[in-house]
Design a protein around this motif. Structure first.
Motif, PDB file in Angstrom:
ATOM      1  N   ILE A  28       0.860  -1.189   0.000  1.00  0.00           N
ATOM      2  CA  ILE A  28       0.000   0.000   0.000  1.00  0.00           C
ATOM      3  C   ILE A  28       0.894   1.236   0.000  1.00  0.00           C
ATOM      4  CG2 ILE A  28      -1.730   1.313   1.275  1.00  0.00           C
ATOM      5  CD1 ILE A  28      -2.761  -1.321   2.395  1.00  0.00           C
ATOM      6  N   PRO A  29       0.744   2.120  -0.980  1.00  0.00           N
ATOM      7  CA  PRO A  29       1.627   3.297  -1.062  1.00  0.00           C
ATOM      8  C   PRO A  29       1.228   4.376  -0.062  1.00  0.00           C
ATOM      9  CG  PRO A  29       0.008   3.386  -2.808  1.00  0.00           C
ATOM     10  CD  PRO A  29      -0.222   2.078  -2.095  1.00  0.00           C
ATOM     11  N   ASP A  30       2.193   5.176   0.341  1.00  0.00           N
ATOM     12  CA  ASP A  30       1.935   6.310   1.225  1.00  0.00           C
ATOM     13  C   ASP A  30       1.894   7.601   0.411  1.00  0.00           C
ATOM     14  OD1 ASP A  30       1.888   4.857   3.645  1.00  0.00           O
ATOM     15  OD2 ASP A  30       4.085   4.791   3.663  1.00  0.00           O
ATOM     16  N   PRO A  31       1.028   8.535   0.775  1.00  0.00           N
ATOM     17  CA  PRO A  31       0.985   9.808   0.048  1.00  0.00           C
ATOM     18  C   PRO A  31       2.186  10.679   0.392  1.00  0.00           C
ATOM     19  CG  PRO A  31      -0.522   9.859   1.902  1.00  0.00           C
ATOM     20  CD  PRO A  31       0.020   8.468   1.840  1.00  0.00           C
ATOM     21  N   GLY A  32       2.673  11.399  -0.609  1.00  0.00           N
ATOM     22  CA  GLY A  32       3.725  12.367  -0.384  1.00  0.00           C
ATOM     23  C   GLY A  32       3.148  13.750  -0.199  1.00  0.00           C
ATOM     24  N   GLY A  34       1.438  17.051  -0.820  1.00  0.00           N
ATOM     25  CA  GLY A  34       0.434  17.474  -1.787  1.00  0.00           C
ATOM     26  C   GLY A  34      -0.419  16.348  -2.334  1.00  0.00           C
ATOM     27  N   GLU A  35      -0.301  15.165  -1.750  1.00  0.00           N
ATOM     28  CA  GLU A  35      -1.033  13.995  -2.244  1.00  0.00           C
ATOM     29  C   GLU A  35      -1.992  13.454  -1.194  1.00  0.00           C
ATOM     30  OE1 GLU A  35       2.363  12.076  -5.211  1.00  0.00           O
ATOM     31  OE2 GLU A  35       2.170  11.309  -3.154  1.00  0.00           O
ATOM     32  N   VAL A  36      -2.969  12.713  -1.675  1.00  0.00           N
ATOM     33  CA  VAL A  36      -3.871  11.992  -0.777  1.00  0.00           C
ATOM     34  C   VAL A  36      -3.970  10.544  -1.232  1.00  0.00           C
ATOM     35  CG1 VAL A  36      -5.236  14.046  -0.214  1.00  0.00           C
ATOM     36  CG2 VAL A  36      -5.938  12.574  -2.093  1.00  0.00           C
ATOM     37  N   ARG A  37      -4.233   9.674  -0.280  1.00  0.00           N
ATOM     38  CA  ARG A  37      -4.493   8.275  -0.609  1.00  0.00           C
ATOM     39  C   ARG A  37      -5.986   8.018  -0.464  1.00  0.00           C
ATOM     40  NH1 ARG A  37      -1.140   4.485   2.877  1.00  0.00           N
ATOM     41  NH2 ARG A  37      -2.844   4.633   4.405  1.00  0.00           N
ATOM     42  N   VAL A  38      -6.545   7.400  -1.493  1.00  0.00           N
ATOM     43  CA  VAL A  38      -7.985   7.118  -1.519  1.00  0.00           C
ATOM     44  C   VAL A  38      -8.198   5.605  -1.533  1.00  0.00           C
ATOM     45  CG1 VAL A  38     -10.129   7.384  -2.846  1.00  0.00           C
ATOM     46  CG2 VAL A  38      -8.477   9.275  -2.727  1.00  0.00           C
ATOM     47  N   ARG A  39      -9.029   5.139  -0.640  1.00  0.00           N
ATOM     48  CA  ARG A  39      -9.474   3.738  -0.705  1.00  0.00           C
ATOM     49  C   ARG A  39     -10.582   3.686  -1.750  1.00  0.00           C
ATOM     50  NH1 ARG A  39     -13.444   0.323   1.671  1.00  0.00           N
ATOM     51  NH2 ARG A  39     -12.682  -1.816   1.990  1.00  0.00           N
ATOM     52  N   GLY A  71     -12.688   7.278 -10.571  1.00  0.00           N
ATOM     53  CA  GLY A  71     -13.080   6.427  -9.458  1.00  0.00           C
ATOM     54  C   GLY A  71     -13.692   7.244  -8.344  1.00  0.00           C
ATOM     55  N   ALA A  72     -14.173   6.544  -7.338  1.00  0.00           N
ATOM     56  CA  ALA A  72     -14.739   7.190  -6.156  1.00  0.00           C
ATOM     57  C   ALA A  72     -14.443   6.328  -4.949  1.00  0.00           C
ATOM     58  CB  ALA A  72     -16.242   7.390  -6.320  1.00  0.00           C
ATOM     59  N   GLY A  73     -14.288   6.978  -3.814  1.00  0.00           N
ATOM     60  CA  GLY A  73     -13.972   6.227  -2.601  1.00  0.00           C
ATOM     61  C   GLY A  73     -13.876   7.140  -1.403  1.00  0.00           C
ATOM     62  N   VAL A  74     -13.006   6.774  -0.470  1.00  0.00           N
ATOM     63  CA  VAL A  74     -12.873   7.487   0.796  1.00  0.00           C
ATOM     64  C   VAL A  74     -11.404   7.839   1.023  1.00  0.00           C
ATOM     65  CG1 VAL A  74     -13.227   7.355   3.291  1.00  0.00           C
ATOM     66  CG2 VAL A  74     -14.848   6.238   1.744  1.00  0.00           C
ATOM     67  N   VAL A  75     -11.160   9.085   1.397  1.00  0.00           N
ATOM     68  CA  VAL A  75      -9.790   9.502   1.706  1.00  0.00           C
ATOM     69  C   VAL A  75      -9.288   8.682   2.882  1.00  0.00           C
ATOM     70  CG1 VAL A  75      -8.319  11.386   2.484  1.00  0.00           C
ATOM     71  CG2 VAL A  75     -10.113  11.821   0.792  1.00  0.00           C
ATOM     72  N   ASP A  76      -8.121   8.052   2.675  1.00  0.00           N
ATOM     73  CA  ASP A  76      -7.569   7.133   3.672  1.00  0.00           C
ATOM     74  C   ASP A  76      -6.351   7.721   4.381  1.00  0.00           C
ATOM     75  OD1 ASP A  76      -7.200   4.235   4.699  1.00  0.00           O
ATOM     76  OD2 ASP A  76      -5.289   4.638   3.702  1.00  0.00           O
ATOM     77  N   ALA A  77      -5.627   8.596   3.705  1.00  0.00           N
ATOM     78  CA  ALA A  77      -4.461   9.248   4.289  1.00  0.00           C
ATOM     79  C   ALA A  77      -4.201  10.536   3.526  1.00  0.00           C
ATOM     80  CB  ALA A  77      -3.240   8.332   4.242  1.00  0.00           C
ATOM     81  N   VAL A  78      -3.627  11.520   4.217  1.00  0.00           N
ATOM     82  CA  VAL A  78      -3.393  12.837   3.627  1.00  0.00           C
ATOM     83  C   VAL A  78      -1.933  13.221   3.822  1.00  0.00           C
ATOM     84  CG1 VAL A  78      -4.026  15.282   3.692  1.00  0.00           C
ATOM     85  CG2 VAL A  78      -5.767  13.528   4.067  1.00  0.00           C
ATOM     86  N   VAL A 111      -2.868   6.652  -4.793  1.00  0.00           N
ATOM     87  CA  VAL A 111      -2.316   7.919  -4.307  1.00  0.00           C
ATOM     88  C   VAL A 111      -2.284   8.884  -5.477  1.00  0.00           C
ATOM     89  CG1 VAL A 111      -0.246   9.074  -3.452  1.00  0.00           C
ATOM     90  CG2 VAL A 111      -0.964   6.896  -2.453  1.00  0.00           C
ATOM     91  N   VAL A 112      -2.921  10.040  -5.307  1.00  0.00           N
ATOM     92  CA  VAL A 112      -3.025  11.023  -6.386  1.00  0.00           C
ATOM     93  C   VAL A 112      -2.800  12.429  -5.832  1.00  0.00           C
ATOM     94  CG1 VAL A 112      -4.615   9.648  -7.780  1.00  0.00           C
ATOM     95  CG2 VAL A 112      -5.525  11.208  -6.066  1.00  0.00           C
ATOM     96  N   PRO A 113      -2.408  13.373  -6.683  1.00  0.00           N
ATOM     97  CA  PRO A 113      -2.324  14.770  -6.240  1.00  0.00           C
ATOM     98  C   PRO A 113      -3.686  15.257  -5.761  1.00  0.00           C
ATOM     99  CG  PRO A 113      -1.187  14.470  -8.328  1.00  0.00           C
ATOM    100  CD  PRO A 113      -1.940  13.202  -8.078  1.00  0.00           C
ATOM    101  N   ALA A 114      -3.674  16.082  -4.747  1.00  0.00           N
ATOM    102  CA  ALA A 114      -4.931  16.540  -4.146  1.00  0.00           C
ATOM    103  C   ALA A 114      -5.807  17.275  -5.143  1.00  0.00           C
ATOM    104  CB  ALA A 114      -4.626  17.441  -2.950  1.00  0.00           C
ATOM    105  N   GLU A 115      -5.211  17.929  -6.158  1.00  0.00           N
ATOM    106  CA  GLU A 115      -6.015  18.690  -7.114  1.00  0.00           C
ATOM    107  C   GLU A 115      -6.880  17.790  -7.992  1.00  0.00           C
ATOM    108  OE1 GLU A 115      -2.508  19.115 -10.533  1.00  0.00           O
ATOM    109  OE2 GLU A 115      -3.450  20.898  -9.689  1.00  0.00           O
ATOM    110  N   ARG A 116      -6.611  16.486  -7.979  1.00  0.00           N
ATOM    111  CA  ARG A 116      -7.405  15.558  -8.776  1.00  0.00           C
ATOM    112  C   ARG A 116      -8.536  14.915  -7.976  1.00  0.00           C
ATOM    113  NH1 ARG A 116      -2.733  12.634 -12.556  1.00  0.00           N
ATOM    114  NH2 ARG A 116      -1.360  14.467 -12.649  1.00  0.00           N
TER     115      ARG A 116
END
Length: 347
Positions: A28-32, A34-39, A71-78, A111-116
């Motif tokens: 499972i990747p960790d956000p850097g 400016g990124e968020v991780r979405v389940r 996609g759609a989901g729930v923010v898991d880490a910021v 894990v994607v940039p928050a602007e997305r």
């Protein structure tokens, strides 16, 4: 309780048909920053996804790639530097894998940039969130490029205008019909068969024309005697003559696809006489300022109950499991009518 350390992901390492898609187990990747991780709860499949996988668009992959941009989901880490998003937020994402081969939504976590990442309105389910992305933003862009038209969509922003949506039973066509109607336009659409006519009517089109049963130019001119203000075009080559026959002076033709692959030939004299405007639409290079603005308008339409999915809204849903991602891609590639979704982590 033992923490989860790995996740399921679909990957491909070479171009090809859907058989190149494989289910693998990854950390499972960790956000850097400016990124968020979405389940990911639901992943959406678009034509651009199979075109990228097949090598039709973008060529061979440079590295292992996870498909699907929406996609759609729930923010898991910021990650650091992110404002306005918190763990537990319900969200939808788009262009998740653009420039980020590991970022596609056909996996448990991305894990994607928050602007997305955009908030999913209250009352909207994850299937709607996974279905809007590329189709709805493309439709929004196509509807807001006219010389005399609005740059944003709101109720009455297109009041008094006549919009022609080619291919009203497709995902972009469906979104264009719903958004244009919400914005106050009179919406005309063309379809090839009665089953698609029923879908376009369910989406809210005021006038549905089966171009195989009558002269579409004549039928459109009966509705719009002075011509249509804007065309949302899915088959630029095949419909070139029709578009010129029904476009009003200073009208706009927004081209987001060329289904059928017919050559696009411009008649200079006729186009000059109309002062016609052509706008090509591709989200990869449109700019995030426009995508962010479109997402805000789309969310407002959802909150107003004006943008929906499902059979009752003219966009049947076809559901697959993550393990069946290859079948989901094959369905989109074969031209299945409706929206193909992958239930990644069903709630």
């Amino acid at each position: 309780m033992r923490l989860q350390r790995s996740m399921r992901a679909i990957r491909y390492v070479r171009s090809g048909d859907p058989s190149v898609l494989e289910l693998v187990d990854l950390p499972i990747p960790d956000p850097g920053y400016g990124e968020v991780r979405v389940r990911v709860v639901v992943s959406g499949v678009n034509p651009t996804d199979w075109k990228s996988r097949s090598g039709t668009f973008g060529g061979a992959p440079a590295e292992a790639t996870t498909p699907n941009h929406d996609g759609a989901g729930v923010v898991d880490a910021v990650g650091g530097g992110v404002n306005g998003l918190s763990v537990g937020d319900r969200v939808w994402v788009t262009l998740a894998g653009d420039g980020r081969p590991a970022g596609g939504t056909a996996q448990d976590y991305t894990v994607v940039p928050a602007e997305r990442v955009f908030p999913l309105p209250v009352g909207a389910d994850f299937e709607l969130g996974a279905a809007i992305g590329i189709p709805a933003i493309t439709a929004h862009r196509a509807l807001t490029v006219g010389e005399d038209g609005p740059a944003r969509l709101t109720p009455n922003a297109l009041a008094g205008r006549k919009i022609l949506v080619a291919g009203g039973a497709g995902a972009v066509g469906n979104a264009a019909i719903q958004l244009a109607r919400w914005a106050g336009a009179e919406v005309i659409t063309t379809v090839s068969q009665e089953a698609k006519a029923r879908l376009a009517t369910a989406a809210g089109a005021h006038h549905v024309i089966n171009y195989r049963q009558s002269d579409p130019a004549e039928a459109i001119r009966r509705i719009a005697a002075d011509g249509v203000d804007l065309v949302v075009e899915v088959a630029a080559g095949a419909n070139a003559q029709l578009d010129l026959a029904v476009l009003r002076p200073r009208g706009t033709i927004s081209i987001y696809a060329n289904d059928g692959g017919s050559p696009v030939e411009l008649e200079v004299g006729r186009n000059m006489g109309l002062n016609a405007r052509y706008q090509f639409v591709l989200l990869y290079t449109v700019g995030w300022d426009r995508i962010t603005a479109a997402a805000a308008d789309i969310n407002q339409a959802i909150e107003d109950g004006a943008l929906r999915v499902g059979e009752q809204a003219g966009l049947p849903l076809h559901r697959y499991s993550l393990e069946d991602t290859a079948a989901a891609h094959a369905a989109v590639e074969s031209g299945m009518v409706g929206k193909v979704l992958i239930a990644v982590n069903p709630t």
